[in-house]
Design an enzyme around this catalytic site. Structure first.
Site, PDB file in Angstrom:
ATOM      1  N   HIS A   1      22.351 -25.734 -19.460  1.00 56.80           N
ATOM      2  CA  HIS A   1      21.411 -25.845 -18.346  1.00 56.80           C
ATOM      3  C   HIS A   1      22.161 -25.954 -17.030  1.00 56.80           C
ATOM      4  CE1 HIS A   1      21.910 -30.302 -17.895  1.00 56.80           C
ATOM      5  NE2 HIS A   1      21.991 -30.320 -19.208  1.00 56.80           N
TER       6      HIS A   1
ATOM      7  N   ASP B   1      20.403 -27.157 -14.256  1.00 54.16           N
ATOM      8  CA  ASP B   1      19.799 -28.217 -13.443  1.00 54.16           C
ATOM      9  C   ASP B   1      20.551 -29.534 -13.659  1.00 54.16           C
ATOM     10  OD1 ASP B   1      18.788 -28.238 -16.115  1.00 54.16           O
ATOM     11  OD2 ASP B   1      17.088 -29.484 -15.522  1.00 54.16           O
TER      12      ASP B   1
ATOM     13  N   ASP C   1      27.477 -33.228 -17.019  1.00 52.78           N
ATOM     14  CA  ASP C   1      26.165 -32.862 -17.582  1.00 52.78           C
ATOM     15  C   ASP C   1      25.483 -31.847 -16.690  1.00 52.78           C
ATOM     16  OD1 ASP C   1      23.829 -32.774 -18.996  1.00 52.78           O
ATOM     17  OD2 ASP C   1      23.180 -34.800 -18.516  1.00 52.78           O
TER      18      ASP C   1
ATOM     19  N   GLU D   1      16.188 -28.627 -18.135  1.00 55.02           N
ATOM     20  CA  GLU D   1      16.511 -29.439 -19.309  1.00 55.02           C
ATOM     21  C   GLU D   1      16.311 -30.898 -18.978  1.00 55.02           C
ATOM     22  OE1 GLU D   1      18.567 -31.835 -22.244  1.00 55.02           O
ATOM     23  OE2 GLU D   1      18.996 -31.751 -20.105  1.00 55.02           O
ATOM     24  N   GLU D   2      16.639 -31.260 -17.745  1.00 55.99           N
ATOM     25  CA  GLU D   2      16.597 -32.671 -17.342  1.00 55.99           C
ATOM     26  C   GLU D   2      15.179 -33.134 -17.012  1.00 55.99           C
ATOM     27  OE1 GLU D   2      18.993 -34.452 -17.844  1.00 55.99           O
ATOM     28  OE2 GLU D   2      20.892 -33.417 -17.491  1.00 55.99           O
TER      29      GLU D   2
ATOM     30  N   GLU E   1      26.086 -29.890 -24.228  1.00 60.32           N
ATOM     31  CA  GLU E   1      25.833 -31.271 -23.779  1.00 60.32           C
ATOM     32  C   GLU E   1      27.077 -32.138 -23.971  1.00 60.32           C
ATOM     33  OE1 GLU E   1      23.475 -32.367 -22.085  1.00 60.32           O
ATOM     34  OE2 GLU E   1      21.926 -30.848 -22.355  1.00 60.32           O
TER      35      GLU E   1
ATOM     36  N   HIS F   1      24.536 -38.840 -15.432  1.00 63.10           N
ATOM     37  CA  HIS F   1      23.347 -39.381 -14.751  1.00 63.10           C
ATOM     38  C   HIS F   1      23.702 -40.569 -13.838  1.00 63.10           C
ATOM     39  CE1 HIS F   1      20.176 -37.526 -17.715  1.00 63.10           C
ATOM     40  NE2 HIS F   1      21.253 -36.772 -17.605  1.00 63.10           N
TER      41      HIS F   1
HETATM   42 ZN   LIG Z   1      22.500 -32.185 -20.130  1.00 67.35          ZN
END
Ligand SMILES: [Zn+2]
Length: 381
Positions: free
Chosen positions: A72, A74, A105, A138-139, A167, A351
């Site tokens: 991903h 995003d 990520d 995805e997030e 991931e 994150h």
């Molecule tokens: Zn991810």
């Protein structure tokens, strides 16, 4: 050779991080990826849906079999910008560390896969058919993301033989952990209906808490079975109960509860739903089920062995084949019958404020990805 690919992976990661793509925005990342892959023989198919940018990049192979990378573009929001030591979209490199939102990520892993492919193509190594499945959601809700790519491939009958999900799976070092499955998630809102009344006149009321309590006790006492296939046992947690008006002398006419269920592949959504409905069968209640994520598991076999062999060849590490963590887009591939292994960078800062990745991780991951692609063989299990 490996130094040049690491250089390339870093350069690509920098360009991706600099494209601000807070979910579900793509920020031009997938056009940039196309500009890298098209000269290598990849053709892009747009599968945009509901404001989400989705792409399948495919390159026909010289060898049998189809291997996909799932990722991903995003990223999660930055949080307090002032708290970042380096601006999250500046992609600053300092002392061997690349700083920025998405470094782990998972723009770092996307960059590594592209760098690995580029190096193999430039060396004219015979390759299997390669696909990159990239979404910009995805997030977030993940409603119009990887699932749409999988549906498109089912229509085109172009599903891969196996997939690597980028991931960030690793704890201390790249390669120490892959994820071969994840638990499923079911959430249930339960509303029990009775009749409100005065506590001195129970004959004229129907106490919703009294109705709910035995049903909830039965649910809490349910034996969902043992741990299975490397997964912990299924767990159903009652996370909220609400009932009563606050007054001491009012029999409540309503009681609601919330259940959060993490289930292993030994159970199914249908089976769990039926058990909860059975526990509530003699009370007046409504049950709203949300099957948030399907459990999946890739059995031990040729593909997982190939991934772990590649890690061992590059790093010497013996890999843990884990099933922990929350959900991942791997579930959509697994549901379509594709063996899935999640392998990315370490996940120490995902994150978080000051997300970052070490450049040597990008180098190692690129080398592992290259090894996986180069030695890919279709399983005939
Ligand atoms: Zn991810």
């Amino acid at each position: 050779m490996s130094e040049s690919s690491a250089h390339l992976a870093t350069r690509i990661a920098v360009k991706l991080i600099q494209r601000e793509s807070i979910t579900p925005a793509d920020g031009g990342c997938q056009d940039y990826i196309e500009s890298l892959l098209a000269p290598l023989g990849f053709v892009r198919t747009h599968v945009d849906a509901g404001g989400v940018t989705n792409s399948i990049y495919a390159r026909p192979g010289e060898l049998a079999g189809t291997l996909a990378f799932v990722g991903h573009t995003d990223v999660v929001p930055t949080g307090d910008l002032a708290a970042w030591s380096h601006s999250p979209f500046s992609a600053t490199i300092e002392d061997g560390i690349l700083h920025g939102r998405g470094a782990q990520d998972m723009k770092g892993a996307v960059a590594c896969w592209i760098a690995a492919v580029a190096e193999l193509c430039q060396a004219q190594t015979p390759l299997p058919t390669l696909q990159m499945l990239i979404t910009s959601d995805e997030e977030g809700e993940s409603i119009d993301g990887t699932i749409r790519l999988v549906e498109q491939m089912q229509r085109d009958q172009s599903l891969p033989d196996a997939a690597v999900v980028g991931e960030p799976s690793c704890s201390e070092a790249v390669g120490d952990t892959i994820r071969r499955g994840r638990r499923g998630v079911i959430q249930v809102r339960m509303n029990v209906h009775g009749k409100q009344g005065h506590s001195a006149y129970p004959q004229d009321a129907d106490n919703a808490i009294h109705r709910a309590a035995p049903a909830l006790a039965a649910i809490a006492a349910t034996d969902w079975g043992a741990a299975t296939d490397g997964f912990p046992p299924t767990s159903c947690q009652i996370t909220n109960i609400q009932g009563g008006t606050g007054a001491s002398n009012v029999i409540p006419g309503n009681c609601s509860a919330f259940l959060d269920i993490r289930y292993n592949p030994g159970n199914s959504f249908g089976e769990i739903k039926a058990a909860i409905e059975a526990a509530c069968h003699d009370i007046d209640c409504t049950l709203d089920f949300d099957h948030v994520a399907t459990a999946f598991s890739t059995p031990d076999g040729i593909f997982l062995d190939q991934v772990c062999d590649a890690i061992a060849a590059v790093t010497g590490i013996t890999t843990c084949r884990d099933t922990g963590g929350g959900t991942s887009d791997g579930r959509f591939l697994a549901a379509a019958g594709v063996p899935v292994a999640e392998l990315g960078t370490t996940n120490s800062t995902i994150h978080q404020i000051n997300e970052q990745v070490a450049l040597h991780e990008l180098q190692t991951l690129t080398n592992i990805y290259r090894h996986i692609i180069e030695h890919f063989e279709v399983s005939h299990d």
